[in-house]
Scaffold this motif. Structure first.
Motif, short mmCIF file in Angstrom:
data_model
loop_
_atom_site.label_atom_id
_atom_site.label_comp_id
_atom_site.label_asym_id
_atom_site.label_seq_id
_atom_site.Cartn_x
_atom_site.Cartn_y
_atom_site.Cartn_z
N ARG A 143 0.83 -1.21 0.00
CA ARG A 143 0.00 0.00 0.00
C ARG A 143 0.87 1.26 0.00
N LYS A 144 1.92 1.26 0.81
CA LYS A 144 2.78 2.43 0.89
C LYS A 144 3.55 2.62 -0.42
N ALA A 145 3.97 1.53 -1.03
CA ALA A 145 4.69 1.63 -2.30
C ALA A 145 3.80 2.27 -3.37
N LEU A 146 2.55 1.83 -3.44
CA LEU A 146 1.63 2.41 -4.42
C LEU A 146 1.43 3.91 -4.17
N SER A 147 1.39 4.30 -2.90
CA SER A 147 1.23 5.71 -2.58
C SER A 147 2.45 6.53 -2.98
N LEU A 148 3.64 6.04 -2.64
CA LEU A 148 4.87 6.79 -2.90
C LEU A 148 5.19 6.90 -4.38
N ALA A 149 4.65 6.00 -5.18
CA ALA A 149 4.94 6.03 -6.62
C ALA A 149 4.15 7.10 -7.36
N ILE A 150 3.30 7.83 -6.65
CA ILE A 150 2.46 8.86 -7.28
C ILE A 150 3.12 10.24 -7.15
N ASP A 151 3.26 10.92 -8.25
CA ASP A 151 3.77 12.30 -8.26
C ASP A 151 2.55 13.22 -8.09
N ARG A 152 2.29 13.60 -6.86
CA ARG A 152 1.08 14.37 -6.55
C ARG A 152 1.10 15.76 -7.17
N ASP A 153 2.27 16.35 -7.26
CA ASP A 153 2.35 17.66 -7.88
C ASP A 153 1.94 17.58 -9.35
N TYR B 80 -4.97 25.21 12.72
CA TYR B 80 -5.34 24.27 11.67
C TYR B 80 -4.76 22.89 11.97
N PHE B 81 -5.62 21.88 11.87
CA PHE B 81 -5.22 20.51 12.18
C PHE B 81 -4.04 20.07 11.33
N MET B 82 -4.07 20.43 10.05
CA MET B 82 -3.02 20.01 9.12
C MET B 82 -1.66 20.58 9.52
N ASP B 83 -1.64 21.83 9.99
CA ASP B 83 -0.38 22.46 10.38
C ASP B 83 0.23 21.80 11.61
N ASN B 84 -0.61 21.21 12.44
CA ASN B 84 -0.14 20.62 13.70
C ASN B 84 0.02 19.11 13.62
N ALA B 85 -0.17 18.53 12.44
CA ALA B 85 -0.05 17.08 12.26
C ALA B 85 1.40 16.67 12.07
N ASN B 86 1.74 15.50 12.53
CA ASN B 86 3.04 14.88 12.27
C ASN B 86 4.20 15.80 12.66
N GLY B 87 4.05 16.47 13.80
CA GLY B 87 5.12 17.36 14.25
C GLY B 87 5.34 18.55 13.34
N GLY B 88 4.33 18.91 12.58
CA GLY B 88 4.45 20.05 11.67
C GLY B 88 5.07 19.72 10.33
N LYS B 89 5.35 18.44 10.08
CA LYS B 89 5.95 18.02 8.81
C LYS B 89 4.93 17.26 7.98
N PRO B 90 4.99 17.35 6.65
CA PRO B 90 4.07 16.57 5.81
C PRO B 90 4.35 15.08 5.96
N TYR B 91 3.30 14.30 5.90
CA TYR B 91 3.47 12.84 5.96
C TYR B 91 4.14 12.32 4.68
N ILE B 92 3.87 12.98 3.57
CA ILE B 92 4.38 12.53 2.27
C ILE B 92 5.30 13.62 1.72
N SER B 93 6.54 13.27 1.47
CA SER B 93 7.52 14.23 0.96
C SER B 93 7.17 14.65 -0.47
N ASP B 94 7.60 15.85 -0.85
CA ASP B 94 7.40 16.30 -2.23
C ASP B 94 8.57 15.93 -3.13
N ASP B 95 9.52 15.13 -2.60
CA ASP B 95 10.65 14.66 -3.40
C ASP B 95 10.24 13.37 -4.10
N TYR B 96 9.68 13.54 -5.30
CA TYR B 96 9.11 12.38 -5.99
C TYR B 96 10.15 11.32 -6.31
#
Length: 571
Positions: A340-350, A378-394
């Motif tokens: 499941r995680k592999a399928l997620s990481l293989a997506i270029d969200r940008d 905002y919930f999103m700003d305070n999630a995961n220690g303030g870091k995105p769960y998914i990196s933008d480094d595709y």
């Protein structure tokens, strides 16, 4: 001592929350005040006044207890009215109840109904109708997808659903009458007792799933009660007078309406809903003048359209919702979190959001997105220690995805079965599916696309009759629990059949009055979901539509709904 809240005078101040943080729609027309009311009435004066919109295809259902789609919700908002309503400023206001009060411990909510409430057939509507409707919502026989979300905090809910064990099997006979919702003998008051304080219960009382249904009509006609104009007894400002499936639903002013909407602003005799699934057909209806608003705009036309802020008729509005992908978590090979995680990481969200979706949507780095609040902002700003769960480094994400596939036993896709991705053919869904074929091909995976008609799509997905499916959720109220609770084991909207006792436990622990604890536990819950890749967030929603300058009085909310009851055509 009870804390009395007379909604008509004091509710806006108590509601402040952060719905305003989402911003108003550029299409909102201010219909407040005597001047606007007079102008609306004058513009709509005459025989047969009305307007036509396209806000979705055939609804799966118009039973308030069973609807789980925004398309059906848009219609229900115009023909049904709960105890409370949400106005054009996204504030809760009186609906069928003119006021309510809450006990000091936050457990007992007493709603005082308006005088003279009527059903569309002219018969009296009383608190007993609401008692029946809440209990019907809880009954396992109804199989309401929103049951746990909407009435799960009411005292007696577990007894109502048969006290299910960890596997969802009942341990006692379900008794829907155990739900602690009681109508007074005179039919004027409805008392709801909660098992734990729920600070947003007012928003649930304004959610259309809690709108009343007429017991005699439901019991006489069964599931068919909400499929024909003759049997669709409702209580909203409009009622269904004509319904041709796959063509149109015609709504007419309800002559027996009494409620929270200002009757002086309900000036159009009819509202016609075009039931079109094909965006090209909707676009043709708009260009011909048949429709004055269309939700489904052909994506290839978007570059040529002029935004409303630049003087055009193309509107773009942020809503609180996430476009995500459901994996059938009970089906191999999606039972493996590494897959499941592999399928997620293989997506270029940008690339998906800014190229395929033409910048209409925003790349998603978490499940809970913009505009949704916690106790500190905002919930999103305070999630995961303030870091995105998914990196933008595709590129780094793709490398990790390939490593995870190897760890799962599928190096370069070797041995991985051919999979099928299901989507309805609207908006960007098929274009995204075609991109996923390519993206997951980088992992050595072969994927077929299954295009499903809308009327079959939601039932198929809810039943788990798929491998992978496009999905999404628009918030019903501004609390992250509304999205996160979808993934509890027995939730009726848990389309991916995700089941994790640790997650269920944290969600249960979030159901407390203390806001700091409530949101702390919800952050923990999202941590678990994202670590497990219970679903694959792709983009944050925005709604886009075309609206004629002649259509006034309507507005679009940050929950993705169009409010049509004050609409009229200005000649």
């Amino acid at each position: 001592m009870k804390n009395k809240r007379i909604i008509a005078a004091a509710m806006a101040a108590g509601m402040a929350v952060s719905l305003a943080a989402c911003g108003g729609s550029a299409s909102t027309t201010d219909t407040t005040g005597d001047t606007a009311t007079t102008e609306a009435a004058a513009a709509a004066d005459g025989e047969g006044t009305g307007f036509t919109v396209q806000i979705g295809p055939n609804p799966e259902t118009l039973d308030p207890a069973l609807n789980a789609s925004i398309d059906g919700g848009n219609t229900l908002l115009t023909i049904e009215e709960p105890l409370l309503i949400v106005d054009e400023n996204n504030e809760v206001q009186p609906g069928q109840a003119e006021s309510y009060e809450v006990s000091d411990d936050g457990l007992v909510w007493t709603f005082h109904l308006r005088d003279g409430l009527k059903w569309s057939d002219g018969s009296d509507l009383t608190a007993a109708d609401f008692e029946y409707s809440f209990k019907r919502l809880a009954s396992p026989d109804t199989a309401a997808p929103y049951a746990e979300t909407v009435v799960g905090m009411i005292d007696g809910y577990q007894d109502a659903i048969g006290n299910p064990d960890a596997d969802g099997n009942t341990t006692t006979d379900p008794d829907w009458d155990a739900l602690n919702v009681v109508a007074s003998e005179d039919g004027k008051d409805l008392t709801i007792t909660l098992s734990y304080p729920c600070s947003y219960f007012d928003k649930l009382a304004a959610f259309v799933a809690t709108a009343p249904v007429q017991q005699a009509t439901v019991e006489t006609n069964g599931d068919a009660w909400c499929t024909e104009p003759d049997t669709f007894v409702c209580n909203g400002p409009y009622m269904i007078t004509d319904w041709t499936p796959s063509e149109r639903i015609v709504l007419s002013k309800n002559p027996n309406y009494v409620g929270g909407w200002d009757s002086s602003k309900i000036v159009s005799d009819t509202i016609t809903l075009l039931l079109l699934e094909d965006s090209s057909a909707a676009y043709a209806a708009y260009n011909s003048g048949e429709a004055q608003l269309i939700k489904d705009v052909p994506t290839d036309e978007i570059p040529s359209l002029t935004r409303a802020e630049d003087g055009g008729d193309f509107y773009l509005d942020e809503i609180m919702g996430t476009y995500y992908i459901s994996l059938n978590d009970q089906k191999e090979p999606f039972t493996d979190p590494n897959v499941r995680k592999a399928l997620s990481l293989a997506i270029d969200r940008d690339y998906v959001a800014n190229t395929i979706m033409q910048g209409i949507y925003t790349p998603a780095t978490a499940l809970v997105g913009p505009g949704i609040v916690d106790n500190e902002g905002y919930f999103m700003d305070n999630a995961n220690g303030g870091k995105p769960y998914i990196s933008d480094d595709y590129e780094a994400n793709l490398a990790e995805a390939k490593q995870l596939m190897a760890e799962a036993g599928y190096p370069d896709g070797e041995g991985f079965p051919v999979i099928e991705y299901s989507a309805n053919d609207a908006g960007y869904h098929v274009a995204v599916a075609e991109y996923l074929q390519q993206a997951w091909g980088e992992l050595g995976i072969s994927m077929n696309i299954n295009k499903v008609e809308w009327s079959s799509f939601i039932p198929m997905r809810r039943a788990g009759d798929y491998d992978i499916s496009r999905n999404g959720w628009s918030m019903d109220y501004n609390d992250p629990s509304n999205m996160l609770e979808l993934f509890t084991t027995n939730n009726g909207n848990n389309d991916g059949k995700y089941a994790n006792p640790a997650f269920d436990k944290v969600i249960e622990e979030s159901r407390v009055a203390d806001k700091a604890t409530h949101f702390e536990k919800l952050h923990e819950a999202e941590d678990i979901l994202m670590a497990d890749t219970a679903c694959i967030p792709v983009a944050y929603y925005n709604d886009f539509w075309l609206q004629s300058p002649s259509l006034k009085g309507t507005w679009h909310s940050p929950y993705g709904y169009w409010y049509l009851q004050y609409g009229y055509i200005e000649e």
